[in-house]
Write a protein that holds these residues in place. Structure first.
Motif, PDB file in Angstrom:
ATOM      1  N   ALA A 224      -1.649  25.720  23.756  1.00 41.35           N
ATOM      2  CA  ALA A 224      -2.363  25.585  22.473  1.00 41.35           C
ATOM      3  C   ALA A 224      -3.491  24.560  22.594  1.00 41.35           C
ATOM      4  O   ALA A 224      -4.591  24.760  22.056  1.00 41.35           O
ATOM      5  N   ALA A 225      -3.231  23.466  23.310  1.00 42.27           N
ATOM      6  CA  ALA A 225      -4.258  22.436  23.479  1.00 42.27           C
ATOM      7  C   ALA A 225      -5.453  22.976  24.254  1.00 42.27           C
ATOM      8  O   ALA A 225      -6.615  22.686  23.924  1.00 42.27           O
ATOM      9  N   GLU A 226      -5.193  23.777  25.277  1.00 44.21           N
ATOM     10  CA  GLU A 226      -6.293  24.347  26.060  1.00 44.21           C
ATOM     11  C   GLU A 226      -7.077  25.370  25.240  1.00 44.21           C
ATOM     12  O   GLU A 226      -8.304  25.469  25.363  1.00 44.21           O
ATOM     13  N   LEU A 227      -6.379  26.115  24.383  1.00 48.47           N
ATOM     14  CA  LEU A 227      -7.070  27.089  23.529  1.00 48.47           C
ATOM     15  C   LEU A 227      -7.951  26.404  22.491  1.00 48.47           C
ATOM     16  O   LEU A 227      -8.942  26.983  22.038  1.00 48.47           O
ATOM     17  N   GLU A 228      -7.602  25.180  22.119  1.00 46.86           N
ATOM     18  CA  GLU A 228      -8.486  24.421  21.235  1.00 46.86           C
ATOM     19  C   GLU A 228      -9.789  24.085  21.955  1.00 46.86           C
ATOM     20  O   GLU A 228     -10.871  24.101  21.361  1.00 46.86           O
ATOM     21  N   LYS A 229      -9.689  23.800  23.251  1.00 47.18           N
ATOM     22  CA  LYS A 229     -10.880  23.491  24.050  1.00 47.18           C
ATOM     23  C   LYS A 229     -11.628  24.755  24.450  1.00 47.18           C
ATOM     24  O   LYS A 229     -12.860  24.780  24.483  1.00 47.18           O
ATOM     25  N   ARG A 230     -10.855  25.792  24.786  1.00 47.14           N
ATOM     26  CA  ARG A 230     -11.443  27.054  25.261  1.00 47.14           C
ATOM     27  C   ARG A 230     -10.865  28.217  24.454  1.00 47.14           C
ATOM     28  O   ARG A 230      -9.969  28.929  24.917  1.00 47.14           O
ATOM     29  N   PRO A 231     -11.356  28.432  23.252  1.00 45.96           N
ATOM     30  CA  PRO A 231     -10.786  29.498  22.418  1.00 45.96           C
ATOM     31  C   PRO A 231     -10.973  30.899  22.997  1.00 45.96           C
ATOM     32  O   PRO A 231     -10.294  31.835  22.576  1.00 45.96           O
ATOM     33  N   ASP A 232     -11.875  31.033  23.985  1.00 45.97           N
ATOM     34  CA  ASP A 232     -12.099  32.337  24.599  1.00 45.97           C
ATOM     35  C   ASP A 232     -11.209  32.569  25.818  1.00 45.97           C
ATOM     36  O   ASP A 232     -11.336  33.601  26.491  1.00 45.97           O
ATOM     37  N   LEU A 233     -10.287  31.638  26.127  1.00 43.70           N
ATOM     38  CA  LEU A 233      -9.376  31.827  27.255  1.00 43.70           C
ATOM     39  C   LEU A 233      -8.477  33.033  26.970  1.00 43.70           C
ATOM     40  O   LEU A 233      -7.732  33.040  25.993  1.00 43.70           O
ATOM     41  N   PRO A 234      -8.514  34.073  27.806  1.00 38.87           N
ATOM     42  CA  PRO A 234      -7.678  35.244  27.551  1.00 38.87           C
ATOM     43  C   PRO A 234      -6.201  34.938  27.829  1.00 38.87           C
ATOM     44  O   PRO A 234      -5.847  34.473  28.912  1.00 38.87           O
ATOM     45  N   VAL A 235      -5.356  35.200  26.839  1.00 41.33           N
ATOM     46  CA  VAL A 235      -3.909  35.015  26.955  1.00 41.33           C
ATOM     47  C   VAL A 235      -3.249  36.323  26.525  1.00 41.33           C
ATOM     48  O   VAL A 235      -3.596  36.891  25.489  1.00 41.33           O
ATOM     49  N   PHE A 236      -2.285  36.784  27.312  1.00 38.49           N
ATOM     50  CA  PHE A 236      -1.597  38.040  27.035  1.00 38.49           C
ATOM     51  C   PHE A 236      -0.096  37.800  27.011  1.00 38.49           C
ATOM     52  O   PHE A 236       0.428  37.006  27.801  1.00 38.49           O
ATOM     53  N   GLY A 237       0.612  38.511  26.125  1.00 31.31           N
ATOM     54  CA  GLY A 237       2.060  38.388  26.081  1.00 31.31           C
ATOM     55  C   GLY A 237       2.645  39.218  24.966  1.00 31.31           C
ATOM     56  O   GLY A 237       1.913  39.865  24.192  1.00 31.31           O
ATOM     57  N   PRO A 238       3.968  39.226  24.816  1.00 26.84           N
ATOM     58  CA  PRO A 238       4.610  39.929  23.699  1.00 26.84           C
ATOM     59  C   PRO A 238       4.191  39.340  22.353  1.00 26.84           C
ATOM     60  O   PRO A 238       3.580  38.259  22.290  1.00 26.84           O
ATOM     61  N   ALA A 239       4.543  40.012  21.292  1.00 26.16           N
ATOM     62  CA  ALA A 239       4.108  39.620  19.942  1.00 26.16           C
ATOM     63  C   ALA A 239       4.484  38.182  19.608  1.00 26.16           C
ATOM     64  O   ALA A 239       3.728  37.476  18.918  1.00 26.16           O
ATOM     65  N   ALA A 240       5.628  37.713  20.075  1.00 29.69           N
ATOM     66  CA  ALA A 240       6.060  36.349  19.766  1.00 29.69           C
ATOM     67  C   ALA A 240       5.089  35.306  20.313  1.00 29.69           C
ATOM     68  O   ALA A 240       4.960  34.222  19.735  1.00 29.69           O
ATOM     69  N   ILE A 241       4.418  35.625  21.401  1.00 29.75           N
ATOM     70  CA  ILE A 241       3.453  34.680  21.979  1.00 29.75           C
ATOM     71  C   ILE A 241       2.258  34.518  21.048  1.00 29.75           C
ATOM     72  O   ILE A 241       1.802  33.405  20.771  1.00 29.75           O
ATOM     73  N   ALA A 242       1.749  35.633  20.553  1.00 31.10           N
ATOM     74  CA  ALA A 242       0.630  35.575  19.609  1.00 31.10           C
ATOM     75  C   ALA A 242       1.020  34.798  18.357  1.00 31.10           C
ATOM     76  O   ALA A 242       0.232  34.016  17.813  1.00 31.10           O
ATOM     77  N   SER A 243       2.246  35.002  17.899  1.00 25.74           N
ATOM     78  CA  SER A 243       2.722  34.292  16.713  1.00 25.74           C
ATOM     79  C   SER A 243       2.770  32.787  16.951  1.00 25.74           C
ATOM     80  O   SER A 243       2.320  31.999  16.117  1.00 25.74           O
ATOM     81  N   LYS A 244       3.283  32.372  18.083  1.00 27.73           N
ATOM     82  CA  LYS A 244       3.386  30.953  18.384  1.00 27.73           C
ATOM     83  C   LYS A 244       2.020  30.301  18.566  1.00 27.73           C
ATOM     84  O   LYS A 244       1.859  29.108  18.303  1.00 27.73           O
ATOM     85  N   LEU A 245       1.047  31.087  19.004  1.00 28.07           N
ATOM     86  CA  LEU A 245      -0.284  30.540  19.282  1.00 28.07           C
ATOM     87  C   LEU A 245      -1.273  30.830  18.158  1.00 28.07           C
ATOM     88  O   LEU A 245      -2.485  30.787  18.354  1.00 28.07           O
ATOM     89  N   GLY A 246      -0.768  31.119  16.983  1.00 31.10           N
ATOM     90  CA  GLY A 246      -1.639  31.351  15.841  1.00 31.10           C
ATOM     91  C   GLY A 246      -2.520  32.571  15.984  1.00 31.10           C
ATOM     92  O   GLY A 246      -3.657  32.582  15.491  1.00 31.10           O
ATOM     93  N   GLY A 247      -2.001  33.596  16.653  1.00 30.75           N
ATOM     94  CA  GLY A 247      -2.761  34.832  16.817  1.00 30.75           C
ATOM     95  C   GLY A 247      -3.743  34.821  17.975  1.00 30.75           C
ATOM     96  O   GLY A 247      -4.448  35.805  18.194  1.00 30.75           O
ATOM     97  N   ARG A 248      -3.750  33.719  18.742  1.00 34.80           N
ATOM     98  CA  ARG A 248      -4.736  33.596  19.826  1.00 34.80           C
ATOM     99  C   ARG A 248      -4.186  34.135  21.145  1.00 34.80           C
ATOM    100  O   ARG A 248      -4.257  33.481  22.191  1.00 34.80           O
ATOM    101  N   ALA A 249      -3.616  35.325  21.095  1.00 35.01           N
ATOM    102  CA  ALA A 249      -3.150  35.998  22.307  1.00 35.01           C
ATOM    103  C   ALA A 249      -3.194  37.493  22.056  1.00 35.01           C
ATOM    104  O   ALA A 249      -3.014  37.954  20.923  1.00 35.01           O
ATOM    105  N   VAL A 250      -3.439  38.239  23.105  1.00 33.02           N
ATOM    106  CA  VAL A 250      -3.449  39.698  23.027  1.00 33.02           C
ATOM    107  C   VAL A 250      -2.014  40.186  23.219  1.00 33.02           C
ATOM    108  O   VAL A 250      -1.361  39.847  24.209  1.00 33.02           O
ATOM    109  N   VAL A 251      -1.523  40.959  22.259  1.00 34.37           N
ATOM    110  CA  VAL A 251      -0.154  41.474  22.333  1.00 34.37           C
ATOM    111  C   VAL A 251      -0.100  42.666  23.276  1.00 34.37           C
ATOM    112  O   VAL A 251      -0.916  43.595  23.173  1.00 34.37           O
TER     113      VAL A 251
END
Length: 210
Positions: free
Chosen positions: A57-84
């Motif tokens: 989450a801290a890195e996504l604050e610095k780099r909001p364009d960092l691509p992150v992929f995972g199951p739906a729970a990952i997107a939920s934990k990261l405030g929607g900042r992951a591709v499900v």
């Protein structure tokens, strides 16, 4: 392409100046550093030993364009900042190709809910299953084999290797085993044991061509 083994379930793939990071969890002491150096991140499931939520989450604050992929729970934990992603998906994180397989975490106990878990086949060659011995319906050249954890059993690990039929097996998810335990796993699951294939134990931070 090179694979670098980090603590527990965490690995990086590097090729042509690009870095793909898989499962930087809290059991990986340098997770924040690895995330900062990554061009994309794959997460198999939400357990803390595979996801250092605060560091990512801290890195996504610095780099909001960092691509992150995972199951739906990952997107939920990261405030929607992951591709499900779910089984059957094909993605191109940081220019690497990856297909998504599986869907459920291995059963730990009947009293513990089973969560979503996906495995990733990277560049059509290397399979990271997360916390599951669910067999992908594709050919696998190099299998990353979990050997410790509350859900693992050496007999099931051996059957998993036999079913996948890779050319090469590299240990991951090992931190709950002592050195003696890891050597026992290598003997039981290795070329003179139940699978007929060497179980490679990679020193932390070491790299190998895959």
């Amino acid at each position: 392409m090179e694979l670098t083994k980090h603590a527990h379930a965490c690995v990086t793939f590097t090729d042509d100046g690009r870095t793909l990071l898989v499962d930087p969890g809290t059991f990986t002491p340098n997770a924040a550093e690895l995330i900062a150096a990554a061009d994309a991140v794959l997460i198999t499931h939400e357990h803390f030993d595979h996801l250092d939520e605060a560091a990512l989450a801290a890195e996504l604050e610095k780099r909001p364009d960092l691509p992150v992929f995972g199951p739906a729970a990952i997107a939920s934990k990261l405030g929607g900042r992951a591709v499900v992603v779910t089984a059957g998906d094909r993605i191109t994180p940081a220019g690497f190709t990856a297909s998504v397989h599986g869907g459920r975490h291995a059963v730990i106990h009947a009293d513990i809910p089973v969560i979503d878990n996906v495995g990733y086949l990277v560049e059509g060659r290397v399979f990271h299953p997360g916390d599951s011995y669910e067999v992908p319906e594709v050919a696998v050249e190099t299998l990353l084999l979990p050997t410790s954890g509350p859900w693992t059993k050496f007999g099931e690990a051996a059957d998993f290797v036999r079913a996948v039929r890779p050319a090469r097996v590299i240990q991951v998810h090992e931190l709950m085993l002592s050195e003696l335990g890891q050597n026992s796993a290598r003997m039981l699951l290795g070329e003179n044991g139940l699978t007929g294939l060497p179980l490679e134990i990679q020193p932390l931070g070491s790299s190998t061509a895959v």
